[in-house]
Design a protein around this motif. Structure first.
Motif, PDB file in Angstrom:
ATOM      1  N   ALA A  44       0.768  -1.252   0.078  1.00  0.00           N
ATOM      2  CA  ALA A  44       0.114   0.055  -0.009  1.00  0.00           C
ATOM      3  C   ALA A  44       0.790   1.320  -0.005  1.00  0.00           C
ATOM      4  N   LYS A  45       0.421   2.343  -0.482  1.00  0.00           N
ATOM      5  CA  LYS A  45       1.156   3.628  -0.485  1.00  0.00           C
ATOM      6  C   LYS A  45       1.215   3.954   0.845  1.00  0.00           C
ATOM      7  N   PRO A  46       2.157   4.396   1.430  1.00  0.00           N
ATOM      8  CA  PRO A  46       2.448   4.868   2.730  1.00  0.00           C
ATOM      9  C   PRO A  46       1.532   6.080   3.116  1.00  0.00           C
ATOM     10  N   LEU A  47       1.227   6.733   1.934  1.00  0.00           N
ATOM     11  CA  LEU A  47       0.404   8.200   2.166  1.00  0.00           C
ATOM     12  C   LEU A  47      -0.982   7.829   2.507  1.00  0.00           C
ATOM     13  N   VAL A  48      -1.380   6.630   2.328  1.00  0.00           N
ATOM     14  CA  VAL A  48      -2.984   6.187   2.687  1.00  0.00           C
ATOM     15  C   VAL A  48      -3.172   6.349   4.069  1.00  0.00           C
ATOM     16  N   ASN A  49      -1.939   5.848   4.925  1.00  0.00           N
ATOM     17  CA  ASN A  49      -2.142   5.530   6.112  1.00  0.00           C
ATOM     18  C   ASN A  49      -1.128   6.630   7.091  1.00  0.00           C
ATOM     19  N   PRO A  50      -1.379   7.755   6.968  1.00  0.00           N
ATOM     20  CA  PRO A  50      -0.472   8.845   7.901  1.00  0.00           C
ATOM     21  C   PRO A  50      -0.545   8.566   9.242  1.00  0.00           C
ATOM     22  N   ASN A  51      -1.344   7.644   9.814  1.00  0.00           N
ATOM     23  CA  ASN A  51      -1.547   7.528  11.311  1.00  0.00           C
ATOM     24  C   ASN A  51      -0.660   6.341  11.808  1.00  0.00           C
ATOM     25  N   GLY A  52       0.377   6.028  10.982  1.00  0.00           N
ATOM     26  CA  GLY A  52       0.946   4.786  11.529  1.00  0.00           C
ATOM     27  C   GLY A  52       0.732   3.403  10.863  1.00  0.00           C
ATOM     28  N   ASP A  53       1.127   2.309  11.631  1.00  0.00           N
ATOM     29  CA  ASP A  53       0.975   1.160  11.118  1.00  0.00           C
ATOM     30  C   ASP A  53      -0.511   0.475  11.217  1.00  0.00           C
ATOM     31  N   SER A  54      -0.840  -0.124  10.351  1.00  0.00           N
ATOM     32  CA  SER A  54      -2.256  -0.713  10.401  1.00  0.00           C
ATOM     33  C   SER A  54      -2.277  -1.998  11.368  1.00  0.00           C
ATOM     34  N   GLU A  55      -3.809  -2.065  11.683  1.00  0.00           N
ATOM     35  CA  GLU A  55      -3.834  -3.221  12.589  1.00  0.00           C
ATOM     36  C   GLU A  55      -3.194  -4.512  11.901  1.00  0.00           C
ATOM     37  N   LEU A  56      -3.599  -4.843  10.863  1.00  0.00           N
ATOM     38  CA  LEU A  56      -3.322  -5.939  10.123  1.00  0.00           C
ATOM     39  C   LEU A  56      -1.757  -6.323  10.013  1.00  0.00           C
ATOM     40  N   ALA A  57      -0.791  -5.064   9.672  1.00  0.00           N
ATOM     41  CA  ALA A  57       0.454  -4.873   9.760  1.00  0.00           C
ATOM     42  C   ALA A  57       1.070  -5.313  10.945  1.00  0.00           C
ATOM     43  N   MET A  63       2.873 -12.300  14.164  1.00  0.00           N
ATOM     44  CA  MET A  63       2.715 -13.782  13.401  1.00  0.00           C
ATOM     45  C   MET A  63       4.089 -14.114  13.101  1.00  0.00           C
ATOM     46  N   ARG A  64       4.911 -13.211  12.447  1.00  0.00           N
ATOM     47  CA  ARG A  64       6.308 -13.462  12.005  1.00  0.00           C
ATOM     48  C   ARG A  64       7.021 -13.833  13.190  1.00  0.00           C
ATOM     49  N   ASP A  65       6.864 -12.951  14.304  1.00  0.00           N
ATOM     50  CA  ASP A  65       7.641 -13.269  15.484  1.00  0.00           C
ATOM     51  C   ASP A  65       7.484 -14.631  16.158  1.00  0.00           C
ATOM     52  N   THR A  66       6.055 -14.881  16.227  1.00  0.00           N
ATOM     53  CA  THR A  66       5.740 -16.039  16.861  1.00  0.00           C
ATOM     54  C   THR A  66       6.238 -17.099  15.800  1.00  0.00           C
ATOM     55  N   THR A  67       6.148 -17.225  14.729  1.00  0.00           N
ATOM     56  CA  THR A  67       6.498 -18.437  13.827  1.00  0.00           C
ATOM     57  C   THR A  67       7.893 -18.406  13.947  1.00  0.00           C
ATOM     58  N   LYS A  68       8.617 -17.514  14.088  1.00  0.00           N
ATOM     59  CA  LYS A  68       9.954 -17.645  14.122  1.00  0.00           C
ATOM     60  C   LYS A  68      10.380 -18.149  15.625  1.00  0.00           C
ATOM     61  N   CYS A 146       0.814  -9.467  -1.023  1.00  0.00           N
ATOM     62  CA  CYS A 146       1.765  -8.491  -0.567  1.00  0.00           C
ATOM     63  C   CYS A 146       3.162  -9.434  -0.566  1.00  0.00           C
ATOM     64  N   PRO A 147       3.874  -9.211  -1.759  1.00  0.00           N
ATOM     65  CA  PRO A 147       5.079  -9.900  -2.084  1.00  0.00           C
ATOM     66  C   PRO A 147       6.343  -9.440  -1.265  1.00  0.00           C
ATOM     67  N   GLY A 148       6.134  -8.269  -0.733  1.00  0.00           N
ATOM     68  CA  GLY A 148       7.397  -7.580  -0.094  1.00  0.00           C
ATOM     69  C   GLY A 148       8.076  -8.623   1.130  1.00  0.00           C
ATOM     70  N   PRO A 149       7.338  -9.206   1.853  1.00  0.00           N
ATOM     71  CA  PRO A 149       7.853 -10.069   2.913  1.00  0.00           C
ATOM     72  C   PRO A 149       8.151 -11.323   2.669  1.00  0.00           C
ATOM     73  N   ILE A 153       9.498 -14.469   4.871  1.00  0.00           N
ATOM     74  CA  ILE A 153       8.956 -15.405   5.027  1.00  0.00           C
ATOM     75  C   ILE A 153       9.725 -16.954   4.678  1.00  0.00           C
ATOM     76  N   ARG A 154      10.201 -16.808   3.524  1.00  0.00           N
ATOM     77  CA  ARG A 154      10.881 -18.120   3.228  1.00  0.00           C
ATOM     78  C   ARG A 154      12.127 -18.535   3.963  1.00  0.00           C
ATOM     79  N   LYS A 155      12.777 -17.558   4.699  1.00  0.00           N
ATOM     80  CA  LYS A 155      13.764 -17.713   5.609  1.00  0.00           C
ATOM     81  C   LYS A 155      13.324 -18.516   6.695  1.00  0.00           C
ATOM     82  N   LEU A 156      11.930 -18.513   7.105  1.00  0.00           N
ATOM     83  CA  LEU A 156      11.564 -19.051   8.215  1.00  0.00           C
ATOM     84  C   LEU A 156      11.347 -20.560   8.205  1.00  0.00           C
ATOM     85  N   LYS A 157      11.304 -21.261   6.736  1.00  0.00           N
ATOM     86  CA  LYS A 157      11.315 -22.534   6.533  1.00  0.00           C
ATOM     87  C   LYS A 157      12.153 -23.454   7.189  1.00  0.00           C
TER      88      LYS A 157
END
Ligand code: HEC
Length: 159
Positions: A44-57, A63-68, A146-149, A153-157
């Motif tokens: 998403a364009k960062p401009l869409v969310n000027p108030n900080g990180d979304s709930e999903l992010a 989720m990433r930390d727990t998986t790790k 969301c291909p960015g991460p 993600i693959r490094k978690l395998k």
């Protein structure tokens, strides 16, 4: 006894190379940090969310930390048996941009929750397979959403 010119040269060269290497690894660390911080900017364009990180992010980072931490447990010979209820929120959590969740999102989210449930009822014999299936469920949704991460993600395998 004074050092010969040749020995002095060798010592200075070693110090110089050492400093170069140190600087290199610092730069690499800084780079990794920025990659993780800007992962959602590919969705998403960062401009869409000027108030900080979304709930999903924020949920995704947890989720990433727990998986790790699951991965570390399994590598230490333990089986993660606790189902983290907080991740049931994946369906309702607000993304950075309303366009982010495509129609296929809920199907992928169910696949992830099913893999998580399966992992929490694993035993020694199938824990590794079930863990990798969980990481695959992350990857499945991310290939479409969301291909960015994907690299993270693959490094978690588990190999
Ligand atoms: C059902 C789809 C789906 C599943 C499953 C999924 N993700 Fe995500 N993920 C997303 C979306 C969509 C975003 C972008 C969130 C936003 O833009 O607000 C995201 C964002 C992220 C981010 C970036 C967060 C940030 O810092 O901005 C990471 C890291 C991430 N996911 C890792 C994971 C991991 C690890 C898993 C599996 C344990 C996983 N995801 C499972 C859809 C999914």
């Amino acid at each position: 006894m004074a050092l010969s010119l040749r020995n002095k040269l060798v010592i200075w060269t070693l110090i110089f190379v050492g400093l170069l290497l140190l600087n290199c690894s610092r730069e690499r660390e800084a780079k990794i940090e920025t990659t993780e911080k800007t992962d959602s900017t590919t969705c998403a364009k960062p401009l869409v969310n000027p108030n900080g990180d979304s709930e999903l992010a924020l949920l995704m980072r947890a989720m990433r930390d727990t998986t790790k931490s699951f991965k570390e447990m399994i590598m230490a010979g333990k089986v993660p048996t606790k189902f983290p209820d907080v991740f049931l929120k994946i369906h309702s959590a607000q993304p950075t941009d309303n366009e982010t969740k495509k129609p296929s999102f809920n199907g992928f989210a169910d696949g992830y929750l099913a893999a998580l449930k399966n992992l929490s009822s694993s035993d020694d014999l199938n824990v590794k397979v079930n863990y990798n299936a969980l990481v695959q469920a992350c990857e499945n949704c991310h290939s479409e959403h969301c291909p960015g991460p994907l690299g993270t993600i693959r490094k978690l395998k588990l190999k």
